[in-house]
Motif scaffolding. Structure first.
Motif, short mmCIF file in Angstrom:
data_model
loop_
_atom_site.label_atom_id
_atom_site.label_comp_id
_atom_site.label_asym_id
_atom_site.label_seq_id
_atom_site.Cartn_x
_atom_site.Cartn_y
_atom_site.Cartn_z
N PRO A 162 -6.24 -7.49 1.59
CA PRO A 162 -4.89 -8.06 1.57
C PRO A 162 -4.47 -8.60 0.21
O PRO A 162 -3.34 -9.05 0.05
CB PRO A 162 -4.95 -9.17 2.62
N TRP A 163 -5.36 -8.54 -0.77
CA TRP A 163 -5.05 -9.01 -2.12
C TRP A 163 -4.82 -7.86 -3.09
O TRP A 163 -3.83 -7.86 -3.83
CB TRP A 163 -6.18 -9.90 -2.64
N VAL A 164 -5.71 -6.88 -3.08
CA VAL A 164 -5.64 -5.82 -4.10
C VAL A 164 -5.59 -4.42 -3.50
O VAL A 164 -5.49 -3.44 -4.25
CB VAL A 164 -6.83 -5.93 -5.07
N GLY A 165 -5.68 -4.27 -2.19
CA GLY A 165 -5.57 -2.94 -1.57
C GLY A 165 -6.82 -2.10 -1.79
O GLY A 165 -7.80 -2.52 -2.40
N VAL A 166 -6.76 -0.88 -1.28
CA VAL A 166 -7.94 -0.02 -1.30
C VAL A 166 -8.35 0.36 -2.72
O VAL A 166 -9.55 0.48 -3.01
CB VAL A 166 -7.70 1.25 -0.45
N TYR A 167 -7.38 0.54 -3.62
CA TYR A 167 -7.75 0.90 -4.99
C TYR A 167 -8.45 -0.26 -5.69
O TYR A 167 -9.40 -0.05 -6.45
CB TYR A 167 -6.51 1.32 -5.78
N ASP A 382 -0.19 7.45 6.40
CA ASP A 382 -0.84 6.14 6.33
C ASP A 382 -1.91 6.09 5.24
O ASP A 382 -2.54 5.06 5.03
CB ASP A 382 -1.43 5.75 7.69
N LEU A 383 -2.10 7.19 4.53
CA LEU A 383 -3.01 7.23 3.39
C LEU A 383 -2.38 6.59 2.15
O LEU A 383 -3.09 6.21 1.22
CB LEU A 383 -3.35 8.70 3.09
N PHE A 384 -1.07 6.40 2.16
CA PHE A 384 -0.34 5.94 0.97
C PHE A 384 0.20 4.54 1.23
O PHE A 384 1.36 4.35 1.60
CB PHE A 384 0.77 6.93 0.63
N GLY A 385 -0.66 3.55 1.00
CA GLY A 385 -0.28 2.17 1.25
C GLY A 385 0.90 1.72 0.42
O GLY A 385 1.70 0.89 0.85
N GLU A 386 1.03 2.27 -0.80
CA GLU A 386 2.15 1.87 -1.64
C GLU A 386 3.49 2.30 -1.06
O GLU A 386 4.52 1.65 -1.28
CB GLU A 386 1.99 2.42 -3.06
N GLU A 387 3.50 3.40 -0.31
CA GLU A 387 4.74 3.85 0.32
C GLU A 387 5.04 3.05 1.59
O GLU A 387 6.20 2.70 1.84
CB GLU A 387 4.66 5.34 0.62
N LEU A 388 4.02 2.74 2.37
CA LEU A 388 4.23 1.84 3.50
C LEU A 388 4.69 0.47 3.01
O LEU A 388 5.49 -0.21 3.66
CB LEU A 388 2.95 1.69 4.32
N GLY A 389 4.20 0.07 1.84
CA GLY A 389 4.56 -1.23 1.29
C GLY A 389 6.02 -1.35 0.93
O GLY A 389 6.56 -2.46 0.87
N ALA A 390 6.69 -0.22 0.70
CA ALA A 390 8.12 -0.27 0.36
C ALA A 390 8.93 -0.88 1.50
O ALA A 390 10.04 -1.39 1.28
CB ALA A 390 8.63 1.13 0.05
N PHE A 431 -2.04 -5.11 5.03
CA PHE A 431 -0.74 -5.71 5.36
C PHE A 431 -0.82 -6.74 6.48
O PHE A 431 0.18 -7.36 6.81
CB PHE A 431 0.25 -4.61 5.77
N ARG A 432 -2.03 -6.91 7.08
CA ARG A 432 -2.19 -7.78 8.23
C ARG A 432 -1.17 -7.41 9.32
O ARG A 432 -0.48 -8.25 9.89
CB ARG A 432 -2.04 -9.25 7.84
N MET A 475 3.57 -12.29 4.81
CA MET A 475 3.39 -11.30 3.75
C MET A 475 2.05 -11.53 3.07
O MET A 475 1.76 -12.62 2.58
CB MET A 475 4.50 -11.42 2.70
N THR A 476 1.21 -10.51 3.04
CA THR A 476 -0.03 -10.61 2.27
C THR A 476 0.31 -10.50 0.78
O THR A 476 1.38 -9.96 0.41
CB THR A 476 -1.00 -9.49 2.64
N PRO A 477 -0.56 -11.00 -0.10
CA PRO A 477 -0.30 -10.81 -1.54
C PRO A 477 -0.12 -9.34 -1.90
O PRO A 477 0.74 -8.99 -2.72
CB PRO A 477 -1.56 -11.40 -2.19
N PHE A 478 -0.92 -8.46 -1.29
CA PHE A 478 -0.78 -7.02 -1.57
C PHE A 478 0.60 -6.53 -1.18
O PHE A 478 1.26 -5.82 -1.95
CB PHE A 478 -1.85 -6.24 -0.80
N ALA A 479 1.07 -6.88 0.02
CA ALA A 479 2.40 -6.47 0.45
C ALA A 479 3.47 -7.00 -0.49
O ALA A 479 4.46 -6.30 -0.78
CB ALA A 479 2.66 -6.94 1.88
#
Length: 511
Positions: A162-167, A382-390, A431-432, A475-479
């Motif tokens: 929830p802070w830095v994501g999978v990468y 769901d492989l693209f967290g940055e797109e879900l994050g939008a 994203f919790r 909101m998580t820090p990553f989100a």
């Protein structure tokens, strides 16, 4: 044998990296194996005589890892696509070989700039590996399946999600791998700086473990939602056949959608395998009418469009007293949903219903129902967290529940099912938010907002998974940062490592 040993070690470590993502038999990730296998590569690179040899070792490791990760693409091309086995195998090897070039570049830079200093080399290796992962995940629409961070969904580094994501988790794992690799080096073991780095890393792992153990469930968003997730288990070679799969799909999904008693019913990607005008007379109206009143809603996978306007891989939402909701898939699968330039000759060789689909928008509105905001994503989106994050740009309209609708029957009864489940679990951690999954053959599941699988339907069976899900809030820090800046903060970290590597390229590694 001495000349052969490094290449064998690199290849074997790459295979172990692949197995760490989902162990065959139980499908569970093995976080420690991911770190150890990457540590083998990190230990080989400084010993390479030249940067070219280091690049080759990195390429061998990555090619073996990637082939071992998505070998199941062979099934879709050969078994269901009719492509000759040698050509299908060659296609998988070429894809893995191309993507492995990013890791070859990272390996060359690391070997050229490593100085045998624990802190510096660890940060350098982590940053360069992060850059390779980002390149693979974004270039040419991206294919980040099997990123190293997914092996840590059950490990201590999961607390970083929830802070830095999978990468970011992949970078942290690379840092640990580099430190482990230095255990084999005498000078490192005698350096207080090395042991300080080890202690700092051990402290990080301990803090992550404590944070995970002390995790207190927070109040969810809205009331709990009862859901019914449909799994038709229609064989891929029958799914679009008029005499077999299509009648089964229309009959079974139609009945389950009408009769299943749950607040939300979800049918997977292309559950209805025909365009609305192609459906039997009255079928679509009856489906929509089943949710026109009462206390039930549905999300249904169906293709939409026409020859004139183009086609979309879509999800329709039906709820009482509301107009139909529509979600169009944005991140399309190369060769399956769009044909890259100059590759029509390749797709003509396969018997797969291919096409150039239109793309949906990034960050579309959610489907509002029963006090929840449901955000569909289709197949490997769901492989693209940055797109879900939008979808989290406005916290007031951010999703409370993710809904994945998939059909990976293309890949048979393979490890792809387990790998995809771990991917969905990591999105829940980032994203919790819970992730509910309705699939054709598996894994149909309910995942809570802490990434735990609470309900799971047996794969390759026809059935309905019933359960309750509680939405997530906050909101998580990553989100927060990924919704505003995308992956740029991680790109900047990686570029800082590249600059460090460039500045230290003339320095000779210590023995």
């Amino acid at each position: 044998m001495r000349n052969v040993a490094p290449w064998v070690l690199a290849a074997a470590a790459g295979v172990l990296q692949a197995l760490s993502l989902a162990w065959p038999g139980n499908g569970q990730p093995q976080w420690w194996m991911q770190v150890l296998s990457l540590a083998v590569l990190a230990g080989l690179l400084p010993r390479a005589a030249t940067w070219k040899r280091a690049a080759a070792l990195g390429w061998v490791f990555a090619a073996a890892w990637l082939v071992g990760t998505f070998w199941w693409l062979f099934i879709s091309m050969h078994v269901y696509g009719g492509l000759a086995a040698p050509l299908a195998a060659l296609a998988v090897l070429l894809l893995a070989g191309f993507l492995a070039l990013f890791y070859a570049l990272a390996s060359a830079l690391f070997a050229a700039a490593a100085r045998g200093r624990a802190w510096r080399d660890g940060a350098l290796f982590a940053g360069l590996w992060l850059g390779a992962e980002l390149l693979r995940g974004t270039l040419f629409t991206g294919f980040p399946w099997g990123a190293g961070g997914y092996a840590h969904v059950d490990g201590p580094l999961a607390a970083l999600a929830p802070w830095v994501g999978v990468y970011g988790m992949s970078a942290a794992a690379a840092w640990l791998a580099c430190l482990v690799s230095q255990l084999a080096r005498g000078p490192a073991r005698g350096s207080w700086r090395y042991w300080l780095a080890v202690l700092a890393s051990a402290g990080l792992l301990a803090a992550c473990n404590v944070q995970t153990a002390a995790q207190v469930p927070q109040a969810g968003a809205g009331p709990k939602l009862t859901v019914a997730l449909l799994q038709g288990n229609i064989p891929q070679d029958e799914k679009f056949e008029g005499g077999t799969g299509i009648p089964i799909a229309l009959g079974w999904y139609g009945q389950a959608l009408r009769e299943t008693d749950a607040q939300l019913v979800v049918a997977p990607e292309t559950a209805i395998p025909l365009l609305p005008p192609q459906l039997p007379e009255g079928y679509f109206d009856a489906l929509r009418g089943a949710f026109a009143q009462g206390d039930r809603a549905a999300l249904v996978g169906i293709p939409l469009g026409s020859f004139e306007t183009g086609y979309t891989n879509s999800t329709l939402g039906f709820a009482p007293g509301a107009p139909a909701y529509r979600y169009d898939k944005h991140h399309l699968v190369p060769f399956g949903e769009f044909i890259p330039p100059l590759f029509k000759w390749f797709t003509r060789m396969m018997n797969i219903p291919l096409g150039d689909f239109n793309r949906g928008d990034v960050g579309p509105p959610s489907f509002a129902w029963a006090g929840q905001r449901l955000a569909p994503n289709i197949c490997y989106e769901d492989l693209f967290g940055e797109e879900l994050g939008a979808r989290f740009r406005d916290p007031a309209t951010a999703p409370t529940i993710f809904v994945n609708l998939s059909n990976i029957a293309w890949f048979g009864d393979s490890i792809a099912i387990d790998q995809h489940l771990q991917i969905s679990r990591l999105r829940a951690l980032e994203f919790r938010r819970p992730m509910i999954r309705a699939t054709n053959t598996g894994a149909t599941a309910i995942i809570d907002r802490f990434g735990r699988v609470t309900h799971l339907l047996q794969r390759h069976t026809r059935g309905v998974l019933l359960g309750e899900v509680e939405g997530g809030s906050g909101m998580t820090p990553f989100a927060h940062w990924v919704s505003r800046f995308g992956l740029w903060p991680l790109w900047l970290l990686s570029m800082a490592a590249v600059v460090a590597a460039w500045r230290g390229r003339r320095a000779r590694p210590q023995p």
